[in-house]
Design a protein around this motif. Structure first.
Motif, mmCIF file in Angstrom:
data_model
loop_
_atom_site.group_PDB
_atom_site.id
_atom_site.type_symbol
_atom_site.label_atom_id
_atom_site.label_comp_id
_atom_site.label_asym_id
_atom_site.label_seq_id
_atom_site.Cartn_x
_atom_site.Cartn_y
_atom_site.Cartn_z
ATOM 1 N N GLU A 47 -27.568 -80.492 33.691
ATOM 2 C CA GLU A 47 -26.234 -80.832 33.211
ATOM 3 C C GLU A 47 -26.310 -81.606 31.899
ATOM 4 O O GLU A 47 -27.298 -82.295 31.626
ATOM 5 C CB GLU A 47 -25.486 -81.700 34.236
ATOM 6 N N CYS A 67 -23.645 -76.938 32.292
ATOM 7 C CA CYS A 67 -24.767 -76.843 33.226
ATOM 8 C C CYS A 67 -25.533 -75.584 32.873
ATOM 9 O O CYS A 67 -25.016 -74.469 33.052
ATOM 10 C CB CYS A 67 -24.259 -76.791 34.654
ATOM 11 N N TRP A 106 -19.258 -77.653 41.165
ATOM 12 C CA TRP A 106 -19.381 -79.003 40.601
ATOM 13 C C TRP A 106 -19.030 -80.008 41.686
ATOM 14 O O TRP A 106 -18.062 -79.824 42.437
ATOM 15 C CB TRP A 106 -18.456 -79.181 39.408
ATOM 16 N N ARG A 154 -19.250 -84.540 42.506
ATOM 17 C CA ARG A 154 -19.390 -85.841 41.861
ATOM 18 C C ARG A 154 -19.618 -86.921 42.910
ATOM 19 O O ARG A 154 -19.248 -86.767 44.084
ATOM 20 C CB ARG A 154 -18.149 -86.173 41.026
ATOM 21 N N ARG A 177 -15.388 -74.938 42.410
ATOM 22 C CA ARG A 177 -16.420 -73.897 42.398
ATOM 23 C C ARG A 177 -15.888 -72.675 41.673
ATOM 24 O O ARG A 177 -14.680 -72.506 41.494
ATOM 25 C CB ARG A 177 -16.860 -73.530 43.812
ATOM 26 N N ILE A 193 -13.059 -74.881 35.607
ATOM 27 C CA ILE A 193 -14.440 -74.408 35.641
ATOM 28 C C ILE A 193 -14.481 -73.004 35.054
ATOM 29 O O ILE A 193 -13.643 -72.156 35.382
ATOM 30 C CB ILE A 193 -14.988 -74.385 37.078
ATOM 31 N N LEU A 216 -17.504 -77.388 32.950
ATOM 32 C CA LEU A 216 -16.432 -78.120 33.611
ATOM 33 C C LEU A 216 -15.634 -78.821 32.518
ATOM 34 O O LEU A 216 -16.093 -79.791 31.927
ATOM 35 C CB LEU A 216 -16.982 -79.144 34.604
ATOM 36 N N TYR A 233 -21.713 -86.564 37.821
ATOM 37 C CA TYR A 233 -21.293 -85.196 38.088
ATOM 38 C C TYR A 233 -22.517 -84.290 38.192
ATOM 39 O O TYR A 233 -23.411 -84.339 37.334
ATOM 40 C CB TYR A 233 -20.361 -84.700 36.981
ATOM 41 N N TYR A 234 -22.506 -83.474 39.237
ATOM 42 C CA TYR A 234 -23.615 -82.574 39.511
ATOM 43 C C TYR A 234 -23.126 -81.132 39.544
ATOM 44 O O TYR A 234 -22.057 -80.855 40.090
ATOM 45 C CB TYR A 234 -24.242 -82.875 40.874
ATOM 46 N N CYS A 235 -23.916 -80.240 38.986
ATOM 47 C CA CYS A 235 -23.645 -78.834 39.228
ATOM 48 C C CYS A 235 -24.608 -78.333 40.302
ATOM 49 O O CYS A 235 -25.684 -78.903 40.509
ATOM 50 C CB CYS A 235 -23.741 -77.998 37.963
ATOM 51 N N TRP A 269 -29.583 -77.932 42.900
ATOM 52 C CA TRP A 269 -28.808 -79.001 42.295
ATOM 53 C C TRP A 269 -29.427 -79.457 40.993
ATOM 54 O O TRP A 269 -30.659 -79.466 40.844
ATOM 55 C CB TRP A 269 -28.726 -80.199 43.255
#
Length: 119
Positions: free
Chosen positions: A6, A22, A36, A38, A50, A70, A81, A94-96, A109
């Motif tokens: 990310e 990402c 995504w 968080r 998603r 997204i 995002l 924030y994670y994808c 991840w």
């Protein structure tokens, strides 16, 4: 397998915008649904939204619906995002994540990117 990285996080004032990216390594990016998530300090990780493998379908948490979008570029192996009208409560890492076709969970991840919204 796919590896995710990310970028795009940072500090923004309330009401501002940020776009997270990402980037996915490996082939067959288009076979993964992307999401995504968080996680705010002291809170559990929560779902943000998603996007389907083709990009034709998206789904968002109520907390971000109408503010976050997204999208994905399968030719670039990237999912985005776009975050508008940011609020202090959007502050989080924030994670994808990627979900392989027919898998029930997001199994891959990224390392996360920090988003801080000041009031």
């Amino acid at each position: 397998q796919v590896q995710l990285v990310e970028s795009g996080g940072g500090l923004v004032q309330a009401g501002g915008s940020l776009r997270l990216s990402c980037a996915a390594s490996g082939r067959q990016f288009s076979t993964y649904a992307m999401g995504w998530f968080r996680q705010a300090p002291g809170k559990e990780r929560e779902f943000v939204g998603r996007i389907s493998r083709s990009g034709g379908s998206t789904y968002y948490a109520d907390s971000v619906k109408g503010r976050f979008t997204i999208s994905r570029g399968n030719a670039k192996n990237t999912v985005y995002l776009q975050m508008n009208s940011l609020k202090p409560e959007d502050t989080a890492v924030y994670y994808c994540a990627a979900r392989q076709w027919l898998a029930s969970d997001f199994g891959y991840w990224g390392q996360g990117t920090q988003v801080t919204v000041s009031s």
